[in-house]
Design an enzyme around this catalytic site. Structure first.
Site, PDB file in Angstrom:
ATOM      1  N   CYS A  59       0.828  -1.232   0.000  1.00 57.21           N
ATOM      2  CA  CYS A  59       0.000   0.000   0.000  1.00 57.21           C
ATOM      3  C   CYS A  59       0.850   1.266   0.000  1.00 57.21           C
ATOM      4  O   CYS A  59       0.319   2.366  -0.175  1.00 57.21           O
ATOM      5  CB  CYS A  59      -0.914   0.018   1.205  1.00 57.21           C
ATOM      6  SG  CYS A  59      -2.064  -1.347   1.229  1.00 57.21           S
ATOM      7  N   HIS A  65      -3.142   7.271   2.371  1.00 53.93           N
ATOM      8  CA  HIS A  65      -3.578   5.953   1.911  1.00 53.93           C
ATOM      9  C   HIS A  65      -4.895   5.588   2.601  1.00 53.93           C
ATOM     10  O   HIS A  65      -5.040   5.729   3.818  1.00 53.93           O
ATOM     11  CB  HIS A  65      -2.495   4.912   2.215  1.00 53.93           C
ATOM     12  CG  HIS A  65      -2.999   3.514   2.027  1.00 53.93           C
ATOM     13  ND1 HIS A  65      -3.648   3.124   0.878  1.00 53.93           N
ATOM     14  CD2 HIS A  65      -2.990   2.429   2.842  1.00 53.93           C
ATOM     15  CE1 HIS A  65      -4.010   1.856   0.995  1.00 53.93           C
ATOM     16  NE2 HIS A  65      -3.624   1.415   2.180  1.00 53.93           N
ATOM     17  N   ASN A 107     -10.133  -0.062   0.469  1.00 56.80           N
ATOM     18  CA  ASN A 107      -8.669   0.032   0.406  1.00 56.80           C
ATOM     19  C   ASN A 107      -8.200  -0.527  -0.945  1.00 56.80           C
ATOM     20  O   ASN A 107      -8.270  -1.731  -1.173  1.00 56.80           O
ATOM     21  CB  ASN A 107      -8.084  -0.766   1.574  1.00 56.80           C
ATOM     22  CG  ASN A 107      -6.566  -0.775   1.584  1.00 56.80           C
ATOM     23  OD1 ASN A 107      -5.914  -0.346   0.635  1.00 56.80           O
ATOM     24  ND2 ASN A 107      -5.986  -1.278   2.668  1.00 56.80           N
TER      25      ASN A 107
END
Ligand code: ACO
Length: 325
Positions: free
Chosen positions: A115, A251, A281
């Site tokens: 990520c 993020h 996500n």
């Protein structure tokens, strides 16, 4: 030509297939109320069976190019940040290069930092710019849905598929006035896809070993603690006051992680631009997708200052401060 980079354009692609929390209620023992209150997510997108990470990346990059009528043959480098590549090799970036039919004088490669892939790719792009590369595309693209155990309610509600693309131009203006990357490889077991690589190749792996495994509570605590101290360090080292920040692109793992980091840094929640509600996500794609949506709805003005924060499996994380020019 310069040794820093500026954002020239940003694009995105999200598959049209929507999976809502109500859909998930029919698949595992969960509720819309639990998912929204614990994560901020209401729905996410899933790639169609015939859509691969490279297809999403290709469409996001085309979208970024079309917005400014940019000829993609002007690119000197094409970086795809992904934790869910099409194949181990060739790289997803090489396939995107092929789909676009680009000239051969372009460096194409994947970057794996889960990520935090976009933050890591920024540093690589800055390094390339200092070597004379003029136009560098960084695409974050993921098809996480194929690596999810759809019977595991602790992970299946969190992730989604998508791609975001930024075309950077080398510049003499300051651009990224601060950037720092971090790692802690000793906590690898808290968040991983164990199988599919050389450690546990596909021919021997149990099928669930190809799926995301996570100890969510531990990841949450570590992410909040490390990201807030990294962001504080960035603000102190650059003598930046909170009111000088035009916005935060963090993020999108969990709205509570983002808000806890902001709270610890004394930053109002409204400074952060979020889309986790709609996409969940999307790992390395989440920050470039937000930047693309921000450019579409508000636009960046000259001298605006933004913070970019990411955190992912590894653990790896990073903080940047970007002044737009
Ligand atoms: N629906 C209903 N109940 C659930 C669900 C669900 N989907 N998932 C878990 N629960 C239950 C648990 O079983 C537990 O029940 P128990 O108390 O009876 O044991 C209870 O809810 C609380 O579980 P926790 O795990 O403590 O819940 P928490 O508040 O920590 O939220 C979450 C879980 C959302 C996963 C959170 O920990 C989180 O966001 N962690 C970080 C995720 C992240 O940031 N990942 C990093 C980036 S991803 C990448 O790099 C690829």
């Amino acid at each position: 030509m310069g040794s820093n980079i500026r954002i020239l354009s940003a694009g995105k692609y999200l598959p049209d297939n929507v999976l809502t929390n109500y859909d998930l209620e029919k698949m595992v023992e969960t509720s819309d109320e639990w998912i929204v209150s614990r994560t901020g997510i209401k729905e996410r997108r899933l790639a169609r069976e015939n859509e691969f990470t490279s297809d999403l990346a290709y469409k996001a990059l085309l979208n970024a190019a079309e917005k400014i009528s940019f000829d993609l043959n002007e690119l000197d480098a094409l970086i795809v940040a992904t934790g869910t590549p099409d194949r181990l090799f060739p790289s997803t970036a090489a396939r995107v290069h092929g789909l676009l039919g680009l000239k051969k004088e372009i460096a194409s490669f994947d970057l794996l930092a889960a990520c935090a892939g976009f933050s890591y790719a920024i540093e690589v792009a800055r390094g390339l710019a200092s070597q004379g590369y003029r136009y560098i595309a960084v695409v974050g693209a993921e098809v996480l849905s194929r690596f999810i155990n759809w019977n595991d309610r602790t992970t299946c509600v969190l992730f989604g598929d998508g791609a975001g693309a930024i075309i950077f131009q080398s510049s003499d203006e300051p651009g990224f006035i601060y950037g720092k990357l971090y790692s802690n490889g000793s906590l690898e077991g808290l968040l991983e896809i164990p199988g599919g690589g050389s450690m546990l190749p596909s021919c021997t792996a149990d099928s669930q070993e190809y799926k995301i495994k996570m100890l969510g509570r531990e990841v949450f605590k570590y992410a909040v603690s490390e990201l807030s101290s990294a962001l504080n360090e960035a603000l102190v080292k650059t003598q930046t006051k909170v009111n000088q920040l035009s916005g935060i692109f963090a993020h999108q793992a969990n709205i509570r992680i983002i808000n806890s980091v902001l709270e610890r840094c004394g930053i109002p929640f409204e400074k952060s631009f979020n889309n986790i509600e709609r996409y969940g996500n999307t790992s390395a794609a989440s920050i470039p997708i937000i930047i693309a949506e921000y450019m579409e709805t508000q636009g960046m003005k000259q001298n605006d200052l933004y913070a970019i924060l990411s955190f992912g499996a590894g653990f790896v994380w990073g903080v940047h401060l970007y002044r737009h020019s």
